[in-house]
Scaffold this motif. Structure first.
Motif, PDB file in Angstrom:
ATOM      1  N   PRO A  62     122.046  39.264  33.607  1.00 21.92           N
ATOM      2  CA  PRO A  62     122.232  40.552  31.887  1.00 21.92           C
ATOM      3  C   PRO A  62     121.129  41.494  32.335  1.00 21.92           C
ATOM      4  O   PRO A  62     121.611  42.917  31.969  1.00 21.92           O
ATOM      5  N   ASN A  63     119.922  42.187  33.576  1.00 22.27           N
ATOM      6  CA  ASN A  63     119.632  42.633  33.493  1.00 22.27           C
ATOM      7  C   ASN A  63     120.496  43.732  34.458  1.00 22.27           C
ATOM      8  O   ASN A  63     120.285  45.190  33.869  1.00 22.27           O
ATOM      9  N   ASN A  65     123.430  44.223  34.562  1.00 24.75           N
ATOM     10  CA  ASN A  65     124.781  44.359  33.559  1.00 24.75           C
ATOM     11  C   ASN A  65     123.855  45.374  32.833  1.00 24.75           C
ATOM     12  O   ASN A  65     124.467  46.359  32.261  1.00 24.75           O
ATOM     13  N   TYR A  66     122.932  44.746  31.902  1.00 25.19           N
ATOM     14  CA  TYR A  66     122.089  45.894  31.181  1.00 25.19           C
ATOM     15  C   TYR A  66     122.220  47.567  31.751  1.00 25.19           C
ATOM     16  O   TYR A  66     122.484  48.448  31.267  1.00 25.19           O
ATOM     17  N   GLU A  69     126.127  49.004  31.822  1.00 28.23           N
ATOM     18  CA  GLU A  69     126.241  49.124  30.781  1.00 28.23           C
ATOM     19  C   GLU A  69     125.428  50.615  30.005  1.00 28.23           C
ATOM     20  O   GLU A  69     125.947  51.235  29.125  1.00 28.23           O
ATOM     21  N   GLN A  70     123.955  50.882  30.638  1.00 25.93           N
ATOM     22  CA  GLN A  70     123.394  52.172  29.482  1.00 25.93           C
ATOM     23  C   GLN A  70     122.510  52.983  30.665  1.00 25.93           C
ATOM     24  O   GLN A  70     121.770  53.830  30.706  1.00 25.93           O
ATOM     25  N   ASP A 227     117.971  39.298  39.626  1.00 26.99           N
ATOM     26  CA  ASP A 227     118.803  39.683  38.699  1.00 26.99           C
ATOM     27  C   ASP A 227     116.948  39.515  37.670  1.00 26.99           C
ATOM     28  O   ASP A 227     116.326  40.402  36.844  1.00 26.99           O
ATOM     29  N   GLY A 231     114.799  42.175  35.898  1.00 26.35           N
ATOM     30  CA  GLY A 231     114.715  42.656  34.582  1.00 26.35           C
ATOM     31  C   GLY A 231     113.226  42.464  34.614  1.00 26.35           C
ATOM     32  O   GLY A 231     112.022  43.189  33.219  1.00 26.35           O
ATOM     33  N   ARG A 238     108.990  49.568  29.754  1.00 24.54           N
ATOM     34  CA  ARG A 238     109.495  49.574  28.212  1.00 24.54           C
ATOM     35  C   ARG A 238     108.177  49.591  27.630  1.00 24.54           C
ATOM     36  O   ARG A 238     107.370  50.031  26.793  1.00 24.54           O
ATOM     37  N   LYS A 285     125.632  57.271  30.145  1.00 24.66           N
ATOM     38  CA  LYS A 285     126.057  55.427  29.729  1.00 24.66           C
ATOM     39  C   LYS A 285     127.039  54.850  30.304  1.00 24.66           C
ATOM     40  O   LYS A 285     127.296  55.449  29.545  1.00 24.66           O
TER      41      LYS A 285
END
Length: 326
Positions: A62-63, A65-66, A69-70, A227, A231, A238, A285
């Motif tokens: 997922p990370n 992939n993020y 995607e971004q 992954d 993350g 963040r 992105k």
């Protein structure tokens, strides 16, 4: 009375003119932003290197992939023809091919340290060839702090031995626990806002492939664990409000032959195709690279994101396609 009327008319005309000029300027800035005409310079950069990453085995990530995607990415960047770590990481960190550095295999050692000549003399002669740490230091007048965290001891040749690294840490554990410690150090530097350019190397995935088979079930599961470490780095950025001012590049030195415990021997596509992900400040992105990207472009892309000129001797070029401006 007439004079006052003239002054009033003059002021009104001047104000309208200034208003018109300001509107034109703002309109121009807006158009430039829309068309990608303003290059936003990142304040910091992180190069995440994942050793031996066979991307065709990615499943639960997922990370990563993020980031794709971004950001702007490809899973088919080209590694060096040798398909082994030494030539791969020297290309990634130093923007040059093995024919330029003389790094042909993992037995290579720097002449400036050993005084023993290698089969191929680097284009720098007897002196260290220029790597990203030196380029960052010289390109920012030594203002940005540089650091390297890794658990493959060979990488000391490209960081600590050459200098220009404020903090170079070798973690003596090539397994997942070593990667976790490296991630801990990376997160600590982020939390303390104590980095300018950081190289974070995670070496356990390659070791898992050699131990259990590349693309075997253990290897696929291990990708998910790596992954998760990525993350953690993203979450730290963040939480410290640094994610919008940082450019990140994720790549690998080589792939592997699926369902084997080797790489670099078969010279097929699986050995030579690796991920190349660019994310962060000023990056487009959800875009796939249309042009061919090479691992030697990684550090040049980092420098471009930081607004630093690319060394003339480098073959690697910034992946400008990833940014809103070229």
């Amino acid at each position: 009375m007439v004079t006052n009327i003239k002054l009033s008319c003059y002021r009104n005309a001047r104000e309208k003119f200034i208003e018109s000029v300001l509107k034109s300027i703002m309109r121009g800035i807006f158009i430039l932003l829309i068309m990608g005409g303003i290059h936003s310079i990142a304040e910091r950069a992180i190069l995440i290197g994942i050793d031996g990453f066979l991307t065709s085995c990615m499943k639960d990530t997922p990370n990563l992939n993020y980031l794709r995607e971004q950001g702007t990415s490809t899973l088919k960047a080209r590694s060096t023809i040798e398909g082994v770590s030494g030539p791969g990481w020297s290309s990634i960190l130093c923007g040059q091919e093995p024919i330029d550095t003389g790094v042909l295999d993992n037995d290579w050692k720097p002449f400036w340290k050993t005084k023993v000549r290698n089969p191929i003399t680097p284009i720098s002669g007897d002196d260290p060839f220029l790597c990203v740490f030196e380029a960052v230091k010289k390109g920012t007048n030594h203002k940005l702090r540089t650091s390297a965290y890794f658990n493959w001891d060979w990488l000391v040749h490209l960081s600590d031995d050459i200098g220009f690294v404020d903090e170079s840490v070798y973690v003596e554990d090539e397994n997942l626990d070593g990667d976790i410690e490296i991630t801990d150090r990376t997160v600590k530097a982020i939390n303390e806002k104590n980095f300018g350019f950081m190289f974070t190397y995670l070496g356990s995935l390659d070791n898992m492939g050699h131990a259990k088979k590349f693309c075997g079930p253990e290897y696929v599961e291990h990708i998910t664990k790596i992954d998760a470490l990525v993350g953690r780095i993203l979450n730290a950025l963040r939480q410290n409000n640094l994610i919008d001012s940082t450019v990140i590049v994720v790549t690998s030195d080589h792939g592997a032959s699926p369902q084997t415990q080797t790489h670099g021997d078969d010279k097929d596509d699986n050995n030579l195709l690796v991920p190349f992900i660019v994310f962060g400040n000023g990056v487009k992105k959800g875009v796939e690279f249309e042009s061919t990207v090479h691992i030697a472009d990684a550090s040049a892309t980092i420098l471009h994101g930081l607004g630093i000129d690319i060394p003339k001797e480098w073959r690697g070029k910034p992946a400008k396609e990833a940014f809103y401006t070229h």
